[in-house]
Design an enzyme around this catalytic site. Structure first.
Site, PDB file in Angstrom:
ATOM      1  N   ASN A   9     104.263 -21.333 170.360  1.00 38.75           N
ATOM      2  CA  ASN A   9     105.566 -21.620 169.761  1.00 38.75           C
ATOM      3  C   ASN A   9     106.535 -21.998 170.877  1.00 38.75           C
ATOM      4  O   ASN A   9     106.979 -21.146 171.633  1.00 38.75           O
ATOM      5  CB  ASN A   9     106.054 -20.363 169.004  1.00 38.75           C
ATOM      6  N   LYS A  11     109.503 -23.160 170.489  1.00 37.45           N
ATOM      7  CA  LYS A  11     110.913 -22.926 170.088  1.00 37.45           C
ATOM      8  C   LYS A  11     111.769 -24.148 170.471  1.00 37.45           C
ATOM      9  O   LYS A  11     111.317 -25.269 170.319  1.00 37.45           O
ATOM     10  CB  LYS A  11     111.414 -21.624 170.706  1.00 37.45           C
ATOM     11  N   HIS A  94     110.152 -16.803 161.085  1.00 36.34           N
ATOM     12  CA  HIS A  94     110.245 -16.249 162.440  1.00 36.34           C
ATOM     13  C   HIS A  94     111.533 -15.417 162.531  1.00 36.34           C
ATOM     14  O   HIS A  94     112.556 -15.776 161.949  1.00 36.34           O
ATOM     15  CB  HIS A  94     110.246 -17.379 163.479  1.00 36.34           C
ATOM     16  N   GLU A  96     113.695 -15.186 164.686  1.00 36.89           N
ATOM     17  CA  GLU A  96     114.876 -15.916 165.164  1.00 36.89           C
ATOM     18  C   GLU A  96     115.525 -16.713 164.038  1.00 36.89           C
ATOM     19  O   GLU A  96     116.739 -16.886 164.009  1.00 36.89           O
ATOM     20  CB  GLU A  96     114.480 -16.814 166.352  1.00 36.89           C
ATOM     21  N   GLU A 166     104.782  -9.904 164.339  1.00 39.66           N
ATOM     22  CA  GLU A 166     105.580 -10.062 165.547  1.00 39.66           C
ATOM     23  C   GLU A 166     106.696  -9.019 165.566  1.00 39.66           C
ATOM     24  O   GLU A 166     107.781  -9.255 165.005  1.00 39.66           O
ATOM     25  CB  GLU A 166     106.233 -11.449 165.562  1.00 39.66           C
ATOM     26  N   GLY A 172     109.860 -11.896 173.543  1.00 32.55           N
ATOM     27  CA  GLY A 172     110.614 -12.319 174.725  1.00 32.55           C
ATOM     28  C   GLY A 172     111.093 -11.174 175.609  1.00 32.55           C
ATOM     29  O   GLY A 172     111.897 -11.386 176.518  1.00 32.55           O
ATOM     30  N   SER A 211     105.512 -11.207 173.489  1.00 32.55           N
ATOM     31  CA  SER A 211     105.236 -11.066 174.927  1.00 32.55           C
ATOM     32  C   SER A 211     103.746 -11.107 175.270  1.00 32.55           C
ATOM     33  O   SER A 211     103.290 -10.403 176.171  1.00 32.55           O
ATOM     34  CB  SER A 211     105.888  -9.789 175.475  1.00 32.55           C
TER      35      SER A 211
END
Ligand code: PGA
Length: 251
Positions: A9, A11, A94, A96, A166, A172, A211
């Site tokens: 991904n 992003k 996701h 985000e 996730e 991250g 991560s």
């Protein structure tokens, strides 16, 4: 044997040159039959990427779609447009997008249905935040996120789809969930869907994301129900990503 997936991904990263360079290297790299790679570049580069990839186990995915198929929805991309240019996968829900674009479980479930109806493969992201983890609510949160899809589309919709577990706190952060805790929740997700009428667990693939890098991927993949990984940061660096592929190749 079910194929091991590696989903990258990117992003909001990359440009024409970096994507071309990356794909030129990836095209030349040995990727075993049993391993499948899905590159999710920003949507504007997907068509270009499509013209470059020639290996049969490298696929492309988008990171989102609109909940409408066409019409006055300025700035949006529909699943039919992705289909038109030969894209096979779409990441949905996701964290985000849930956070920065206020996407609700219901909206994500509607998008999930559109992707399935268009015969593309949805990659549904689920997972808890730090607070929910502290409160021991991981299963509850994942169940809620799965339920919204089940209630709109029915449990059979999960046939031939991908779920990416996730945990938000792991994304991250450099802090990966332990393989045994991931195994536990992946088992839970598969059992949960089965319980609602889904029968063949070979028809569903559950990935771990958060991560993942070349140093922790092997430990994760030893677990029986971790069918692959969704890689963010480490997929931007070709050398790191290549090491991840090599580890998956060796399984
Ligand atoms: P990360 O991102 O690998 O950088 O943690 C994963 C993701 O957000 O999909």
């Amino acid at each position: 044997m079910k194929k091991k997936l590696i989903i990258a991904n990117w992003k909001l990263n990359g440009n024409k040159v970096s994507i071309l360079n990356f794909l030129n290297l990836l095209n030349k790299h040995d990727i075993e039959e049993k391993c499948k790679i899905i590159m999710s570049f920003p949507v504007i580069y997907l068509y270009l990427a499509k013209t470059i990839i020639y290996k049969k186990n490298i696929f492309l995915g988008a990171q989102n779609i609109d909940v409408n198929l066409s019409g006055p929805f300025t700035g949006e991309i529909s699943v039919n447009m992705l289909k038109d240019i030969g894209i096979d996968y779409v990441i949905l829900g996701h964290s985000e997008r849930r956070k920065y674009h206020k996407e609700s479980d219901t909206l994500i479930a509607k998008k999930f249905e559109l992707v399935k109806k268009a015969n593309l493969i949805p990659i549904l992201c689920v997972g808890e935040n730090k607070e929910e983890k502290k409160l021991g609510q991981t299963q509850e949160v994942c169940a809620r996120q799965l339920n919204s899809v089940i209630s709109i589309c029915g449990p059979q919709i999960f046939n031939d789809t991908i779920i990416a577990y996730e945990p938000i706190w792991a994304i991250g952060s450099g802090e990966t969930a332990t393989p045994s805790s991931v195994q536990k929740i992946h088992r839970f997700i598969k059992e949960y869907i089965k319980k609602y009428g889904f029968v063949n667990s070979d028809k569903i693939s559950v990935q771990y994301g958060g991560s993942v890098d070349e140093n922790n991927v092997a430990q994760l993949l030893y677990e029986a129900d971790i069918d692959g990984v969704l890689v963010g940061g480490a997929s931007l660096n070709y050398n790191k990503f290549k090491k991840i592929i090599d580890i998956v190749n060796a399984f």
